[in-house]
Design a protein around this motif. Structure first.
Motif, PDB file in Angstrom:
ATOM      1  N   LEU A   1       0.710  -1.411  -0.154  1.00 23.41           N
ATOM      2  CA  LEU A   1      -0.153   0.181   0.065  1.00 23.41           C
ATOM      3  C   LEU A   1       0.853   1.217  -0.169  1.00 23.41           C
ATOM      4  O   LEU A   1       0.773   1.958  -0.734  1.00 23.41           O
ATOM      5  N   ALA A   2       2.007   1.198   0.822  1.00 23.17           N
ATOM      6  CA  ALA A   2       2.908   2.370   0.697  1.00 23.17           C
ATOM      7  C   ALA A   2       3.619   2.637  -0.632  1.00 23.17           C
ATOM      8  O   ALA A   2       3.640   3.886  -1.196  1.00 23.17           O
ATOM      9  N   ILE A   3       4.032   1.419  -1.370  1.00 20.77           N
ATOM     10  CA  ILE A   3       4.519   1.553  -2.433  1.00 20.77           C
ATOM     11  C   ILE A   3       3.628   2.083  -3.608  1.00 20.77           C
ATOM     12  O   ILE A   3       3.785   3.127  -4.422  1.00 20.77           O
ATOM     13  N   ILE A   4       2.028   1.587  -3.447  1.00 18.61           N
ATOM     14  CA  ILE A   4       1.273   2.086  -4.352  1.00 18.61           C
ATOM     15  C   ILE A   4       0.843   3.654  -4.138  1.00 18.61           C
ATOM     16  O   ILE A   4       0.735   4.265  -5.069  1.00 18.61           O
ATOM     17  N   ALA A   5       0.790   3.983  -2.988  1.00 19.37           N
ATOM     18  CA  ALA A   5       0.457   5.573  -2.845  1.00 19.37           C
ATOM     19  C   ALA A   5       1.752   6.292  -3.261  1.00 19.37           C
ATOM     20  O   ALA A   5       1.317   7.594  -3.939  1.00 19.37           O
TER      21      ALA A   5
ATOM     22  N   ALA B   1       1.435   8.129   2.153  1.00 24.73           N
ATOM     23  CA  ALA B   1       0.246   7.889   3.096  1.00 24.73           C
ATOM     24  C   ALA B   1       0.453   7.803   4.542  1.00 24.73           C
ATOM     25  O   ALA B   1       1.675   7.680   5.036  1.00 24.73           O
ATOM     26  N   ASP B   2      -0.421   8.123   5.232  1.00 23.38           N
ATOM     27  CA  ASP B   2      -0.285   7.978   6.694  1.00 23.38           C
ATOM     28  C   ASP B   2      -0.056   6.516   7.212  1.00 23.38           C
ATOM     29  O   ASP B   2      -0.825   5.799   6.661  1.00 23.38           O
ATOM     30  N   THR B   3       0.861   6.326   8.026  1.00 18.25           N
ATOM     31  CA  THR B   3       0.973   4.927   8.369  1.00 18.25           C
ATOM     32  C   THR B   3       0.039   4.107   9.128  1.00 18.25           C
ATOM     33  O   THR B   3      -0.202   3.318   8.838  1.00 18.25           O
TER      34      THR B   3
END
Length: 423
Positions: free
Chosen positions: A266-270, A278-280
């Motif tokens: 999700l972090a890589i996509i954001a 994105a907020d963790t």
């Protein structure tokens, strides 16, 4: 602090995650098996089950059995002195005797009348045994190995199984240090001494042995740096994603590792698609919701609850704790202690509810042991890659890793002297 709390309450993913957690753990919404057993023969009557292994075998602390799952496709039983068979579907939990699983492992050879079986995900078996209703599992007494699955994916899964076996042979040559590396890189604890595992548990450090975000983050970071150094910065995200997928493929999806994978993805996509960070906590909440939908069977496992609870505690409370202890310790030490303490905010109640005890020394032990394990982990990856390419380096790296291993175990043993608290 109150301002942050209000902001969190405005986060729709976090609100949804809290509501789902209350519904599931409060028993309001019952969890149903994702792929329940289905056959004309009741599972209580089955004495032969055929199918493919669905998960990596995990050894019980007693050492007598391994736990795994079977994607069942056929069962047999006896009715009126006649053998009857029926097609079947679903997932069944297996308890497999250790001598059967370990028959092909280096240094753990048993006599099984010439029959051996490779018990890894994707391999096909026919197992004989009985259904244990108390533990809701099929206890295997004997089994026949039926080879690997057919088709492209069957070949891929068999290749993975053979890679894991070769890796275990290399780790066996590194003795005790190899046992710890095997646990860190593949989740297998066949060569980790019982006293070492007990010391980690008593010192509140069991989370270090579990495949989790620490392992995945390190592997993804290493892949990203390799891609950047070889092909430039714009390829770093691709290499990071490939590194994550390779580690997941090789190690297998444990609940804590799947949580780490979802958060990383999700972090890589954001970052890569939406060009934003994105907020963790938002990522963790969304990961929780996806995990519950994709693999609901993980929800009640200790690894699932401790993994999500620890990270939530760090994100919610570590900054607040750091405000109080920053005047007592240097910045780096304050950061480590606050993160470790934050993880215990939810970790201790979960541990008490599941095991009836907790190890308070784990807050301090993590600060000292985690950095050493990270160095050990990094050196182990480099040594493994080099030794697979140049086997003559095995003895050199084995000696270096052995010295670092002894240092880690001695420190862990000291912290383990502090007894756990039973509630």
């Amino acid at each position: 602090m109150f301002k942050n709390t209000i902001e969190y309450l405005k986060n729709p993913f976090m609100i949804a995650a809290v509501i789902v957690a209350v519904l599931l753990y409060g028993g309001i919404v019952p969890l149903r098996p994702q792929r329940p057993y289905c056959s004309l023969i009741p599972i209580e009557d089955a004495f032969v089950m055929n199918g493919s292994i669905g998960s990596n075998p995990s050894k019980f602390s007693s050492g007598k059995y391994y736990s795994s799952t079977l994607n069942v496709n056929n069962v047999s039983s006896v009715k009126n002195s006649s053998l009857v068979s029926s097609d079947a579907s679903g997932v069944v939990k297996l308890w497999i005797p250790s001598d059967i699983v370990e028959a092909v492992y280096p240094g753990k050879l048993y006599s099984l009348s010439g029959k051996t079986a490779l018990i890894e995900k994707g391999e096909r078996i026919s197992c004989h045994g009985y259904w244990n209703s108390s533990y809701e599992c099929f206890v295997v007494s004997s089994l026949d190995y039926m080879g690997h699955g057919t088709g492209f994916w069957g070949t891929v899964e068999h290749f993975r199984a053979m890679c894991r076996l070769i890796f275990k042979r290399l780790m066996y040559s590194w003795q005790d240090a190899g046992g710890l590396i095997l646990s860190l890189l593949s989740g297998s604890r066949e060569y980790l001494g019982d006293h070492v595992a007990e010391s980690f548990r008593n010192a509140g450090l069991s989370h270090i042995l579990a495949l989790s975000g620490m392992h995945l983050s390190f592997f993804s970071g290493l892949s990203s740096k390799a891609g950047t150094s070889m092909f430039g910065k714009r390829w770093s995200n691709l290499f990071q994603a490939l590194g994550i997928l390779f580690f997941i493929w090789f190690a297998g999806l444990s609940p804590s590792l799947f949580r780490a994978f979802l958060c990383s993805a999700l972090a890589i996509i954001a970052k890569g698609v939406f060009c934003c960070a994105a907020d963790t906590l938002e990522i963790l909440s969304l990961s929780f919701l996806i995990h519950v939908c994709v693999i609901p069977g993980d929800v009640m496992s200790a690894a699932f609850m401790l993994s999500y609870g620890a990270l939530a505690g760090i994100l919610l409370f570590s900054k607040l704790i750091m405000r109080f202890i920053s005047v007592l310790f240097p910045p780096k030490l304050s950061s480590s202690i606050s993160a470790s303490t934050g993880a215990q905010v939810f970790g201790i109640p979960i541990s008490i509810s599941l095991f009836g005890s907790f190890a308070p020394i784990g807050v301090i032990a993590t600060v000292f042991v985690a950095p050493l394990v990270s160095v050990f982990f990094a050196l182990a990856i480099i040594a493994t890659i080099l030794c697979l390419c140049m086997p003559f380096l095995s003895d050199v790296f084995g000696g270096i890793l052995g010295m670092l291993y002894n240092c880690i175990v001695r420190i862990v043993s000291l912290f383990a002297l502090c007894p756990p608290v039973y509630v």
